[in-house]
Design a protein around this motif. Structure first.
Motif, PDB file in Angstrom:
ATOM      1  N   GLU A  62       0.819  -1.213   0.000  1.00 48.92           N
ATOM      2  CA  GLU A  62       0.000   0.000   0.000  1.00 48.92           C
ATOM      3  C   GLU A  62       0.854   1.264   0.000  1.00 48.92           C
ATOM      4  N   GLY A  63       0.541   2.158  -0.943  1.00 47.09           N
ATOM      5  CA  GLY A  63       1.198   3.455  -0.988  1.00 47.09           C
ATOM      6  C   GLY A  63       2.436   3.527  -1.860  1.00 47.09           C
ATOM      7  N   ILE A  64       2.893   2.408  -2.410  1.00 43.12           N
ATOM      8  CA  ILE A  64       4.107   2.434  -3.226  1.00 43.12           C
ATOM      9  C   ILE A  64       3.748   2.818  -4.659  1.00 43.12           C
ATOM     10  N   SER A  65       4.545   3.695  -5.241  1.00 41.83           N
ATOM     11  CA  SER A  65       4.327   4.090  -6.633  1.00 41.83           C
ATOM     12  C   SER A  65       4.965   3.044  -7.550  1.00 41.83           C
ATOM     13  N   GLN A  66       4.572   3.080  -8.803  1.00 42.20           N
ATOM     14  CA  GLN A  66       5.144   2.160  -9.781  1.00 42.20           C
ATOM     15  C   GLN A  66       6.652   2.357  -9.883  1.00 42.20           C
ATOM     16  N   ARG A  67       7.078   3.601  -9.911  1.00 43.29           N
ATOM     17  CA  ARG A  67       8.508   3.918 -10.005  1.00 43.29           C
ATOM     18  C   ARG A  67       9.278   3.391  -8.793  1.00 43.29           C
ATOM     19  N   MET A  68       8.741   3.602  -7.594  1.00 39.08           N
ATOM     20  CA  MET A  68       9.431   3.142  -6.387  1.00 39.08           C
ATOM     21  C   MET A  68       9.471   1.619  -6.324  1.00 39.08           C
ATOM     22  N   LEU A  69       8.394   0.964  -6.744  1.00 35.80           N
ATOM     23  CA  LEU A  69       8.403  -0.501  -6.757  1.00 35.80           C
ATOM     24  C   LEU A  69       9.427  -1.022  -7.755  1.00 35.80           C
ATOM     25  N   THR A  70       9.501  -0.388  -8.914  1.00 35.32           N
ATOM     26  CA  THR A  70      10.496  -0.788  -9.916  1.00 35.32           C
ATOM     27  C   THR A  70      11.904  -0.667  -9.341  1.00 35.32           C
ATOM     28  N   LEU A  71      12.213   0.461  -8.710  1.00 37.86           N
ATOM     29  CA  LEU A  71      13.536   0.647  -8.101  1.00 37.86           C
ATOM     30  C   LEU A  71      13.785  -0.376  -6.991  1.00 37.86           C
ATOM     31  N   THR A  72      12.778  -0.621  -6.187  1.00 42.27           N
ATOM     32  CA  THR A  72      12.927  -1.536  -5.057  1.00 42.27           C
ATOM     33  C   THR A  72      13.218  -2.957  -5.529  1.00 42.27           C
ATOM     34  N   VAL A  73      12.441  -3.455  -6.493  1.00 44.49           N
ATOM     35  CA  VAL A  73      12.685  -4.840  -6.940  1.00 44.49           C
ATOM     36  C   VAL A  73      14.022  -4.955  -7.676  1.00 44.49           C
ATOM     37  N   ARG A  74      14.417  -3.923  -8.390  1.00 44.11           N
ATOM     38  CA  ARG A  74      15.728  -3.957  -9.056  1.00 44.11           C
ATOM     39  C   ARG A  74      16.863  -4.013  -8.030  1.00 44.11           C
ATOM     40  N   ARG A  75      16.737  -3.232  -6.987  1.00 40.97           N
ATOM     41  CA  ARG A  75      17.768  -3.229  -5.942  1.00 40.97           C
ATOM     42  C   ARG A  75      17.817  -4.570  -5.216  1.00 40.97           C
ATOM     43  N   LEU A  76      16.649  -5.113  -4.908  1.00 42.29           N
ATOM     44  CA  LEU A  76      16.601  -6.414  -4.239  1.00 42.29           C
ATOM     45  C   LEU A  76      17.160  -7.516  -5.137  1.00 42.29           C
ATOM     46  N   GLU A  77      16.888  -7.422  -6.418  1.00 37.67           N
ATOM     47  CA  GLU A  77      17.443  -8.387  -7.371  1.00 37.67           C
ATOM     48  C   GLU A  77      18.961  -8.243  -7.447  1.00 37.67           C
ATOM     49  N   ARG A  78      19.437  -7.024  -7.507  1.00 36.04           N
ATOM     50  CA  ARG A  78      20.878  -6.762  -7.563  1.00 36.04           C
ATOM     51  C   ARG A  78      21.592  -7.327  -6.341  1.00 36.04           C
ATOM     52  N   ASP A  79      20.937  -7.252  -5.180  1.00 34.33           N
ATOM     53  CA  ASP A  79      21.513  -7.763  -3.941  1.00 34.33           C
ATOM     54  C   ASP A  79      21.365  -9.278  -3.800  1.00 34.33           C
ATOM     55  N   GLY A  80      20.703  -9.905  -4.766  1.00 39.51           N
ATOM     56  CA  GLY A  80      20.540 -11.354  -4.720  1.00 39.51           C
ATOM     57  C   GLY A  80      19.468 -11.821  -3.753  1.00 39.51           C
ATOM     58  N   LEU A  81      18.522 -10.926  -3.415  1.00 43.96           N
ATOM     59  CA  LEU A  81      17.474 -11.290  -2.469  1.00 43.96           C
ATOM     60  C   LEU A  81      16.199 -11.774  -3.151  1.00 43.96           C
ATOM     61  N   ILE A  82      15.997 -11.354  -4.406  1.00 49.56           N
ATOM     62  CA  ILE A  82      14.852 -11.837  -5.176  1.00 49.56           C
ATOM     63  C   ILE A  82      15.303 -12.202  -6.581  1.00 49.56           C
TER      64      ILE A  82
END
Length: 109
Positions: A31-51
């Protein structure tokens, strides 16, 4: 620590703890996350090897996100943090109001 302490990352990890999700499912669940912020968040988590990000061959292409073993190993810690936050939410709000009343004009937010 930057990623684990990030509000959106914690919420995405909590959501993915119950299984793979598509992008729009994540966006509706966090709730409350924008499309842009979600995109950045999943990219960062992927980069860190968490998703992991999986592109499914479909028309239109479908993308799913899932926790890696490393990401899954965080879920109990993140859940404890989320539980603590919920348990202390009201008291923290009260403390903030008390501080703001005692320190009018402060710019701390």
């Amino acid at each position: 620590m930057d990623r684990i302490g990030d509000k959106w990352s914690v919420l995405v990890i909590v959501e993915l703890a119950s299984g793979p999700r598509r992008f729009r499912e994540l966006q509706r669940a966090v709730e409350g996350i924008s499309q842009r912020m979600l995109t950045l968040t999943v990219r960062r988590l992927e980069r860190d090897g968490l998703i992991t990000r999986t592109v499914l061959a479909a028309v239109p292409p479908q993308v799913t996100y899932d926790l890696t073993d490393r990401g899954a190993s965080l879920t109990h810690l993140v859940k404890q943090l989320a539980d603590w936050s919920l348990a202390h939410k009201d008291a923290i709000g009260d403390s903030r109001e008390d501080y703001d009343r005692a320190n009018p004009g402060n710019e701390i937010r």
